[in-house]
Motif scaffolding. Sequence first.
Motif, PDB file in Angstrom:
ATOM      1  N   SER A   1     -34.610  21.261  27.738  1.00  0.00           N
ATOM      2  CA  SER A   1     -35.184  21.905  29.198  1.00  0.00           C
ATOM      3  C   SER A   1     -34.268  23.005  28.724  1.00  0.00           C
ATOM      4  N   LYS A   2     -32.943  23.370  28.010  1.00  0.00           N
ATOM      5  CA  LYS A   2     -33.025  24.711  27.738  1.00  0.00           C
ATOM      6  C   LYS A   2     -32.362  24.960  29.096  1.00  0.00           C
ATOM      7  N   VAL A   3     -32.854  24.907  29.992  1.00  0.00           N
ATOM      8  CA  VAL A   3     -32.461  24.859  31.463  1.00  0.00           C
ATOM      9  C   VAL A   3     -30.886  25.127  31.790  1.00  0.00           C
ATOM     10  N   PRO A   4     -30.148  26.508  32.020  1.00  0.00           N
ATOM     11  CA  PRO A   4     -28.524  26.320  31.965  1.00  0.00           C
ATOM     12  C   PRO A   4     -27.610  26.096  32.458  1.00  0.00           C
ATOM     13  N   ASP A   5     -28.826  25.165  33.777  1.00  0.00           N
ATOM     14  CA  ASP A   5     -27.745  24.443  35.076  1.00  0.00           C
ATOM     15  C   ASP A   5     -27.528  22.971  34.193  1.00  0.00           C
ATOM     16  N   ASN A   6     -28.972  22.456  33.652  1.00  0.00           N
ATOM     17  CA  ASN A   6     -28.910  21.003  33.127  1.00  0.00           C
ATOM     18  C   ASN A   6     -27.906  21.717  31.474  1.00  0.00           C
ATOM     19  N   LEU A   7     -28.015  22.447  30.315  1.00  0.00           N
ATOM     20  CA  LEU A   7     -27.009  22.215  29.390  1.00  0.00           C
ATOM     21  C   LEU A   7     -25.508  22.201  29.935  1.00  0.00           C
ATOM     22  N   SER A   8     -24.972  22.699  31.148  1.00  0.00           N
ATOM     23  CA  SER A   8     -23.838  22.843  31.882  1.00  0.00           C
ATOM     24  C   SER A   8     -23.274  21.010  32.591  1.00  0.00           C
ATOM     25  N   ARG A   9     -24.717  20.499  33.053  1.00  0.00           N
ATOM     26  CA  ARG A   9     -24.513  18.959  33.482  1.00  0.00           C
ATOM     27  C   ARG A   9     -23.917  18.137  32.167  1.00  0.00           C
ATOM     28  N   ASN A  10     -24.775  18.542  31.374  1.00  0.00           N
ATOM     29  CA  ASN A  10     -24.575  18.185  29.663  1.00  0.00           C
ATOM     30  C   ASN A  10     -22.436  17.248  29.613  1.00  0.00           C
ATOM     31  N   VAL A  11     -21.479  18.401  29.754  1.00  0.00           N
ATOM     32  CA  VAL A  11     -20.770  18.721  29.789  1.00  0.00           C
ATOM     33  C   VAL A  11     -20.031  17.069  30.876  1.00  0.00           C
ATOM     34  N   GLY A  12     -21.185  17.146  31.389  1.00  0.00           N
ATOM     35  CA  GLY A  12     -20.179  15.884  32.369  1.00  0.00           C
ATOM     36  C   GLY A  12     -20.647  14.206  32.154  1.00  0.00           C
ATOM     37  N   LEU A  13     -22.581  14.788  31.385  1.00  0.00           N
ATOM     38  CA  LEU A  13     -22.629  13.331  31.557  1.00  0.00           C
ATOM     39  C   LEU A  13     -21.927  13.272  29.550  1.00  0.00           C
ATOM     40  N   ILE A  14     -22.009  13.679  29.227  1.00  0.00           N
ATOM     41  CA  ILE A  14     -21.430  13.679  27.850  1.00  0.00           C
ATOM     42  C   ILE A  14     -19.663  12.493  27.750  1.00  0.00           C
ATOM     43  N   ARG A  15     -18.760  14.070  29.111  1.00  0.00           N
ATOM     44  CA  ARG A  15     -17.361  12.611  29.055  1.00  0.00           C
ATOM     45  C   ARG A  15     -18.146  11.326  29.141  1.00  0.00           C
ATOM     46  N   GLU A  16     -18.532  11.347  30.592  1.00  0.00           N
ATOM     47  CA  GLU A  16     -18.592  10.062  31.290  1.00  0.00           C
ATOM     48  C   GLU A  16     -19.173   9.159  29.629  1.00  0.00           C
ATOM     49  N   LEU A  17     -20.472   9.415  29.171  1.00  0.00           N
ATOM     50  CA  LEU A  17     -20.570   8.402  28.203  1.00  0.00           C
ATOM     51  C   LEU A  17     -19.446   7.849  26.613  1.00  0.00           C
ATOM     52  N   ASN A  18     -18.942   9.379  26.875  1.00  0.00           N
ATOM     53  CA  ASN A  18     -18.005   9.159  26.087  1.00  0.00           C
ATOM     54  C   ASN A  18     -16.752   8.175  26.656  1.00  0.00           C
ATOM     55  N   ASN A  19     -16.740   7.902  27.498  1.00  0.00           N
ATOM     56  CA  ASN A  19     -15.287   6.885  28.828  1.00  0.00           C
ATOM     57  C   ASN A  19     -16.193   5.642  28.345  1.00  0.00           C
ATOM     58  N   ASN A  20     -17.647   5.628  28.780  1.00  0.00           N
ATOM     59  CA  ASN A  20     -17.395   3.949  29.007  1.00  0.00           C
ATOM     60  C   ASN A  20     -17.710   3.607  27.419  1.00  0.00           C
ATOM     61  N   ILE A  21     -17.886   4.462  26.622  1.00  0.00           N
ATOM     62  CA  ILE A  21     -17.596   3.532  24.971  1.00  0.00           C
ATOM     63  C   ILE A  21     -16.547   3.002  24.743  1.00  0.00           C
ATOM     64  N   ARG A  22     -15.639   4.624  24.925  1.00  0.00           N
ATOM     65  CA  ARG A  22     -13.842   3.369  25.083  1.00  0.00           C
ATOM     66  C   ARG A  22     -13.702   1.764  26.100  1.00  0.00           C
ATOM     67  N   ARG A  23     -14.779   2.203  26.903  1.00  0.00           N
ATOM     68  CA  ARG A  23     -14.658   1.208  27.502  1.00  0.00           C
ATOM     69  C   ARG A  23     -14.847   0.225  27.013  1.00  0.00           C
ATOM     70  N   VAL A  24     -16.234   0.087  26.235  1.00  0.00           N
ATOM     71  CA  VAL A  24     -16.864  -0.698  25.658  1.00  0.00           C
ATOM     72  C   VAL A  24     -15.895  -1.122  24.207  1.00  0.00           C
ATOM     73  N   VAL A  25     -15.261  -0.472  23.861  1.00  0.00           N
ATOM     74  CA  VAL A  25     -14.672  -0.858  22.169  1.00  0.00           C
ATOM     75  C   VAL A  25     -13.589  -1.663  22.999  1.00  0.00           C
ATOM     76  N   ASP A  26     -12.668  -1.593  24.170  1.00  0.00           N
ATOM     77  CA  ASP A  26     -11.619  -2.450  24.918  1.00  0.00           C
ATOM     78  C   ASP A  26     -12.105  -3.493  25.131  1.00  0.00           C
ATOM     79  N   LEU A  27     -12.414  -3.502  25.830  1.00  0.00           N
ATOM     80  CA  LEU A  27     -13.687  -4.735  26.109  1.00  0.00           C
ATOM     81  C   LEU A  27     -13.970  -6.120  24.693  1.00  0.00           C
ATOM     82  N   TYR A  28     -14.767  -5.359  23.916  1.00  0.00           N
ATOM     83  CA  TYR A  28     -15.261  -5.674  22.959  1.00  0.00           C
ATOM     84  C   TYR A  28     -13.043  -6.333  22.391  1.00  0.00           C
TER      85      TYR A  28
END
Length: 111
Positions: free
Chosen positions: A50-77
């Motif tokens: 979308s290239k909308v600045p607010d959406n791009l800013s929101r991605n920072v939090g979404l990517i952090r959440e994604l990284n935390n989820n990946i850590r949880r999956v690694v821990d569970l495995y």
Amino acid sequence: MEGETFSGLGNGAQVDTKILQSFHKNFVQVQSILDKNRLLINEINQNHDSKVPDNLSRNVGLIRELNNNIRRVVDLYGDLSTSFSKSMEASSDGDSSLRSDAKLGMKRFRS
């Protein structure tokens, strides 16, 4: 069902049903996290496209959440792997006294 064993591993090893239930619980948790990650990745891609600045800013939090989820999956495995190894060791030792309330596995610490 409690206290029963399952011998379908091919090598004659028997696994307590409590252990199988624990494996199932962890796999369900992993699948739930992976489903959530799929949604997060789709939203991140849409925001990026979308290239909308607010959406791009929101991605920072979404990517952090994604990284935390990946850590949880690694821990569970990791927990699953440790638990499986312990159950196989106990099986080969003839020890069926695995405690179902014991913590599954050991957490890995990152430096």
